[in-house]
Design an enzyme around this catalytic site. Sequence first.
Site, PDB file in Angstrom:
ATOM      1  N   ASN A  98       0.829  -1.206   0.000  1.00  0.00           N
ATOM      2  CA  ASN A  98       0.000   0.000   0.000  1.00  0.00           C
ATOM      3  C   ASN A  98       0.865   1.259   0.000  1.00  0.00           C
ATOM      4  O   ASN A  98       2.096   1.201   0.021  1.00  0.00           O
ATOM      5  CB  ASN A  98      -0.967  -0.008   1.196  1.00  0.00           C
ATOM      6  CG  ASN A  98      -0.235  -0.041   2.537  1.00  0.00           C
ATOM      7  OD1 ASN A  98       0.860   0.502   2.677  1.00  0.00           O
ATOM      8  ND2 ASN A  98      -0.832  -0.672   3.526  1.00  0.00           N
ATOM      9  N   ILE A  99       0.206   2.415  -0.018  1.00  0.00           N
ATOM     10  CA  ILE A  99       0.918   3.682  -0.165  1.00  0.00           C
ATOM     11  C   ILE A  99       1.851   3.961   1.011  1.00  0.00           C
ATOM     12  O   ILE A  99       2.897   4.600   0.841  1.00  0.00           O
ATOM     13  CB  ILE A  99      -0.058   4.861  -0.340  1.00  0.00           C
ATOM     14  CG1 ILE A  99      -0.953   5.028   0.885  1.00  0.00           C
ATOM     15  CG2 ILE A  99      -0.893   4.689  -1.602  1.00  0.00           C
ATOM     16  CD1 ILE A  99      -1.781   6.290   0.870  1.00  0.00           C
ATOM     17  N   CYS A 166      -8.140  -1.983  -6.203  1.00  0.00           N
ATOM     18  CA  CYS A 166      -7.435  -2.052  -4.914  1.00  0.00           C
ATOM     19  C   CYS A 166      -8.438  -1.615  -3.859  1.00  0.00           C
ATOM     20  O   CYS A 166      -9.576  -2.078  -3.878  1.00  0.00           O
ATOM     21  CB  CYS A 166      -6.174  -1.195  -4.932  1.00  0.00           C
ATOM     22  SG  CYS A 166      -6.402   0.514  -5.477  1.00  0.00           S
ATOM     23  N   SER A 167      -8.072  -0.737  -2.963  1.00  0.00           N
ATOM     24  CA  SER A 167      -9.037  -0.262  -1.973  1.00  0.00           C
ATOM     25  C   SER A 167      -9.891   0.871  -2.532  1.00  0.00           C
ATOM     26  O   SER A 167     -11.115   0.799  -2.553  1.00  0.00           O
ATOM     27  CB  SER A 167      -8.315   0.196  -0.697  1.00  0.00           C
ATOM     28  OG  SER A 167      -7.648  -0.887  -0.085  1.00  0.00           O
ATOM     29  N   ASP A 171      -4.701   4.283  -6.933  1.00  0.00           N
ATOM     30  CA  ASP A 171      -3.252   4.167  -6.755  1.00  0.00           C
ATOM     31  C   ASP A 171      -2.718   2.903  -7.436  1.00  0.00           C
ATOM     32  O   ASP A 171      -2.259   2.950  -8.568  1.00  0.00           O
ATOM     33  CB  ASP A 171      -2.894   4.177  -5.256  1.00  0.00           C
ATOM     34  CG  ASP A 171      -3.134   5.526  -4.616  1.00  0.00           C
ATOM     35  OD1 ASP A 171      -2.699   6.531  -5.196  1.00  0.00           O
ATOM     36  OD2 ASP A 171      -3.741   5.584  -3.531  1.00  0.00           O
TER      37      ASP A 171
END
Length: 414
Positions: A98-99, A166-167, A171
Amino acid sequence: RLPVLTYYYVKAGSALLRCAQPHSCSANEFQNDRDLLQKCRDAVCQGAPLIIYDCRSRVAANANIFRGGGVEDPDSFLPIRAHSEESTTAVVPLDIPNIHQVQSSWQEFRTLVQRSDVSESKWLQLLGGTQWLDHCHRVTEASLTVARRLAKGTTGEKPSCVVVHCSDGWDRTTQVCALAQVLLDPRFRTMEGFAALVEKDWRRFGHRFADRSTRGGSQSSPIFIQWLFCVAAVIAQFPGEFEFDSGDLMSLADLFLSRSIGTFLFNNEQEAKEAMADRTHVSVWSIWLHRQRDRRQLQDTADVDRKLLEPVTSLKSFTLWEWALRFDEVVLLNSADIVDRSAERLDLQLVVMLRDTGSPHCMDCKGDFGYTRLRHHCKACGLLFCRACLLRTKLRRLIAPPGCLGALRSDKVC
């Protein structure tokens, strides 16, 4: 959520859709989500495989259930229609960090690159410790997985309906969808096509450039830069398949990080319109596409055999983009033409200064710097010398690089 078509692979008949994660909802809303995906599948062909790629890991996806998110249940799509018994539905996790993991890795990588005390024997070990290349490799590998699935229709198999999420869908989803299209379609390997791809999959689908670029922000993360690292790795393996090269990507990365280009200043298209960005800001493409002049043009994509690029994604052969080390001491000292090439691009007489920690001793007499021997930069070549060496006329003639302006200046020049 609303799955949206971002790319249709004409040669195979497959469709690439992108969206956010499914949300915990009522039975009726879940049925609507399932029916919509089924209609997307039917639009590809009767009985088309529905492959859902979740960019998260299974653990992360399940953890999102407690925050109102969720994962798809492939069994819920069978059977909906009589023909669906022949079709395939699968949910495949891609396990992309993740980010926050990417941001942490980027900070460690930046710190490593800026250090001048790293020995050659420790470089690869420390680089591996940052996990930066591992994160880039995962994005590239996931993109290749998606591209291969879309291309299966060219081998006699049924075309696929591929969904990537993704979520939030802006991103990791953007990284995978955009790079998969670069691997599939030669149109996106031209300068104009690449610009159109960034506009479509990054800006129009709402990648949060403002949030991700805010220094010190809780949502900051170099998602776009990471994607450029992945594209550069593909170019390194297939340089003849692209109209642009690593140097063009370097210019794009520098323009992005400058925070002075309207293209990369906003979180979505609405914010850009409210700020009247088309009137008050410069578009990055007016600068980047200017480099297209005197450039080799790829053959018209209508006449090109659309070959899928399949880069080697193993970390053993994954290439670190030279952009990250272009100002490193070792690179500068062993690439005398870097300054000349940079000056030629900017139409300036550019001098790149070696940082103070770049050398522990004078680069002529080799005496160690200290309280009695201070370091001075040569304003002509940017290297470090003691004051005594700078004042020597003989040194000025012997070590001045080609085109060095030392002989024309009177203060602190070699």
